[in-house]
Design a protein around this motif. Structure first.
Motif, PDB file in Angstrom:
ATOM      1  N   ALA A 149       0.876  -1.189  -0.095  1.00  0.00           N
ATOM      2  CA  ALA A 149      -0.122   0.054  -0.045  1.00  0.00           C
ATOM      3  C   ALA A 149       1.041   1.196  -0.020  1.00  0.00           C
ATOM      4  N   TYR A 150       0.501   2.376  -0.833  1.00  0.00           N
ATOM      5  CA  TYR A 150       1.513   3.549  -0.830  1.00  0.00           C
ATOM      6  C   TYR A 150       0.723   4.692   0.154  1.00  0.00           C
ATOM      7  N   ASP A 151       1.591   5.691   0.388  1.00  0.00           N
ATOM      8  CA  ASP A 151       1.301   6.393   1.532  1.00  0.00           C
ATOM      9  C   ASP A 151       1.100   7.761   0.859  1.00  0.00           C
ATOM     10  N   THR A 152       1.365   8.214  -0.302  1.00  0.00           N
ATOM     11  CA  THR A 152       1.060   9.339  -1.137  1.00  0.00           C
ATOM     12  C   THR A 152       0.184   9.179  -2.423  1.00  0.00           C
ATOM     13  N   THR A 153      -0.517  10.139  -2.419  1.00  0.00           N
ATOM     14  CA  THR A 153      -1.184  10.227  -3.796  1.00  0.00           C
ATOM     15  C   THR A 153      -0.347   9.992  -5.192  1.00  0.00           C
ATOM     16  N   ASP A 154       0.942  10.782  -4.997  1.00  0.00           N
ATOM     17  CA  ASP A 154       1.801  10.617  -6.268  1.00  0.00           C
ATOM     18  C   ASP A 154       2.141   9.161  -6.345  1.00  0.00           C
ATOM     19  N   GLU A 155       2.363   8.403  -5.448  1.00  0.00           N
ATOM     20  CA  GLU A 155       2.847   7.048  -5.619  1.00  0.00           C
ATOM     21  C   GLU A 155       1.617   6.006  -6.158  1.00  0.00           C
ATOM     22  N   VAL A 156       0.367   6.643  -5.525  1.00  0.00           N
ATOM     23  CA  VAL A 156      -0.851   5.853  -5.965  1.00  0.00           C
ATOM     24  C   VAL A 156      -1.193   6.273  -7.531  1.00  0.00           C
ATOM     25  N   ALA A 157      -0.833   7.468  -7.871  1.00  0.00           N
ATOM     26  CA  ALA A 157      -1.128   7.990  -9.355  1.00  0.00           C
ATOM     27  C   ALA A 157      -0.211   7.335 -10.235  1.00  0.00           C
ATOM     28  N   ARG A 158       1.154   7.037  -9.699  1.00  0.00           N
ATOM     29  CA  ARG A 158       1.951   6.587 -10.637  1.00  0.00           C
ATOM     30  C   ARG A 158       1.706   4.980 -10.597  1.00  0.00           C
ATOM     31  N   LEU A 159       1.295   4.385  -9.564  1.00  0.00           N
ATOM     32  CA  LEU A 159       1.030   2.908  -9.743  1.00  0.00           C
ATOM     33  C   LEU A 159      -0.071   2.577 -10.632  1.00  0.00           C
ATOM     34  N   LEU A 160      -1.198   3.686 -10.467  1.00  0.00           N
ATOM     35  CA  LEU A 160      -2.470   3.300 -11.688  1.00  0.00           C
ATOM     36  C   LEU A 160      -1.816   3.636 -12.974  1.00  0.00           C
ATOM     37  N   ASP A 161      -0.977   4.570 -13.245  1.00  0.00           N
ATOM     38  CA  ASP A 161      -0.815   5.034 -14.428  1.00  0.00           C
ATOM     39  C   ASP A 161      -0.052   3.863 -15.165  1.00  0.00           C
ATOM     40  N   GLU A 162       0.914   3.290 -14.289  1.00  0.00           N
ATOM     41  CA  GLU A 162       1.867   1.981 -14.735  1.00  0.00           C
ATOM     42  C   GLU A 162       0.832   0.727 -14.933  1.00  0.00           C
ATOM     43  N   GLN A 163      -0.089   0.575 -14.106  1.00  0.00           N
ATOM     44  CA  GLN A 163      -0.933  -0.528 -14.168  1.00  0.00           C
ATOM     45  C   GLN A 163      -1.691  -0.399 -15.510  1.00  0.00           C
ATOM     46  N   TYR A 164      -2.232   0.688 -15.636  1.00  0.00           N
ATOM     47  CA  TYR A 164      -3.109   1.000 -17.023  1.00  0.00           C
ATOM     48  C   TYR A 164      -2.402   0.702 -18.347  1.00  0.00           C
ATOM     49  N   ALA A 165      -0.983   1.235 -18.339  1.00  0.00           N
ATOM     50  CA  ALA A 165      -0.243   1.186 -19.387  1.00  0.00           C
ATOM     51  C   ALA A 165       0.347  -0.257 -19.564  1.00  0.00           C
ATOM     52  N   ARG A 166       0.233  -0.936 -18.422  1.00  0.00           N
ATOM     53  CA  ARG A 166       0.905  -2.424 -18.695  1.00  0.00           C
ATOM     54  C   ARG A 166      -0.431  -3.219 -19.187  1.00  0.00           C
ATOM     55  N   VAL A 167      -1.468  -2.967 -18.342  1.00  0.00           N
ATOM     56  CA  VAL A 167      -2.619  -3.728 -19.087  1.00  0.00           C
ATOM     57  C   VAL A 167      -3.002  -3.385 -20.537  1.00  0.00           C
ATOM     58  N   HIS A 168      -3.075  -1.993 -20.760  1.00  0.00           N
ATOM     59  CA  HIS A 168      -3.281  -1.643 -22.358  1.00  0.00           C
ATOM     60  C   HIS A 168      -2.274  -2.288 -23.204  1.00  0.00           C
ATOM     61  N   ASP A 169      -0.965  -2.117 -22.965  1.00  0.00           N
ATOM     62  CA  ASP A 169      -0.001  -2.885 -23.929  1.00  0.00           C
ATOM     63  C   ASP A 169      -0.087  -4.490 -23.790  1.00  0.00           C
ATOM     64  N   THR A 170      -0.574  -5.020 -22.856  1.00  0.00           N
ATOM     65  CA  THR A 170      -0.458  -6.522 -23.018  1.00  0.00           C
ATOM     66  C   THR A 170      -1.945  -6.953 -23.294  1.00  0.00           C
ATOM     67  N   ARG A 171      -3.120  -6.283 -22.690  1.00  0.00           N
ATOM     68  CA  ARG A 171      -4.349  -7.062 -23.059  1.00  0.00           C
ATOM     69  C   ARG A 171      -5.139  -6.358 -24.357  1.00  0.00           C
ATOM     70  N   LEU A 172      -4.763  -5.417 -24.768  1.00  0.00           N
ATOM     71  CA  LEU A 172      -5.481  -4.798 -25.734  1.00  0.00           C
ATOM     72  C   LEU A 172      -5.335  -5.642 -27.194  1.00  0.00           C
ATOM     73  N   PRO A 173      -3.950  -5.662 -27.399  1.00  0.00           N
ATOM     74  CA  PRO A 173      -3.770  -6.567 -28.564  1.00  0.00           C
ATOM     75  C   PRO A 173      -4.427  -8.214 -28.652  1.00  0.00           C
ATOM     76  N   VAL A 174      -4.131  -8.681 -27.406  1.00  0.00           N
ATOM     77  CA  VAL A 174      -5.197  -9.899 -27.238  1.00  0.00           C
ATOM     78  C   VAL A 174      -6.550  -9.916 -27.597  1.00  0.00           C
ATOM     79  N   HIS A 175      -7.110  -8.730 -27.013  1.00  0.00           N
ATOM     80  CA  HIS A 175      -8.591  -8.455 -27.323  1.00  0.00           C
ATOM     81  C   HIS A 175      -8.829  -8.188 -28.771  1.00  0.00           C
ATOM     82  N   LEU A 176      -7.944  -7.563 -29.225  1.00  0.00           N
ATOM     83  CA  LEU A 176      -8.018  -7.147 -30.726  1.00  0.00           C
ATOM     84  C   LEU A 176      -7.990  -8.500 -31.457  1.00  0.00           C
TER      85      LEU A 176
END
Length: 125
Positions: free
Chosen positions: A16-43
């Motif tokens: 768990a992260y203590d700052t909103t900056d860390e959470v924002a970075r986590l969420l951005d990285e998570q979305y990018a990773r999911v987008h990059d790995t799952r979108l091609p599969v779904h397409l």
């Protein structure tokens, strides 16, 4: 990352992260990773869909996954309320409503895949 975070990850737990900056970075990285790995599969999996009925199994499966997520979010609301996290619970209520709306929309989309039944001319009047 602290030693306790590393040990937690080795045990399969998430940090768990203590700052909103860390959470924002986590969420951005998570979305990018999911987008990059799952979108091609779904397409790739949806590239062959042409006929209306071919969309139905995927829509039904997506509805089931979304319904499960809505129920999990409902459980999070209950947990947040029971622990006195009112602000979080209220934010999650909006999430639950959105997810239940998505469940309904996916159901409507699944229904829309059924071709209009042909009415025999003798019964058309």
């Amino acid at each position: 990352m602290s030693v306790s975070d590393i040990l937690a990850r080795l045990q399969g737990k998430r940090a768990a992260y203590d700052t909103t900056d860390e959470v924002a970075r986590l969420l951005d990285e998570q979305y990018a990773r999911v987008h990059d790995t799952r979108l091609p599969v779904h397409l790739q999996r949806t590239a062959h869909l042409e006929e209306l009925l071919a969309f139905q199994p995927g829509l039904v499966a997506a509805r089931a996954k979304t319904a499960d997520l809505a129920l999990y979010a409902d459980a999070l609301v209950t947990a947040a309320r029971s622990n006195g996290h009112t602000e979080l619970a209220e934010r999650l209520v909006d999430v639950v409503e959105s997810l239940h709306g998505a469940v309904a929309e996916l159901a409507a989309a699944a229904h829309a895949t059924v071709p209009v039944p042909q009415v025999p001319l003798a019964q058309a009047a």
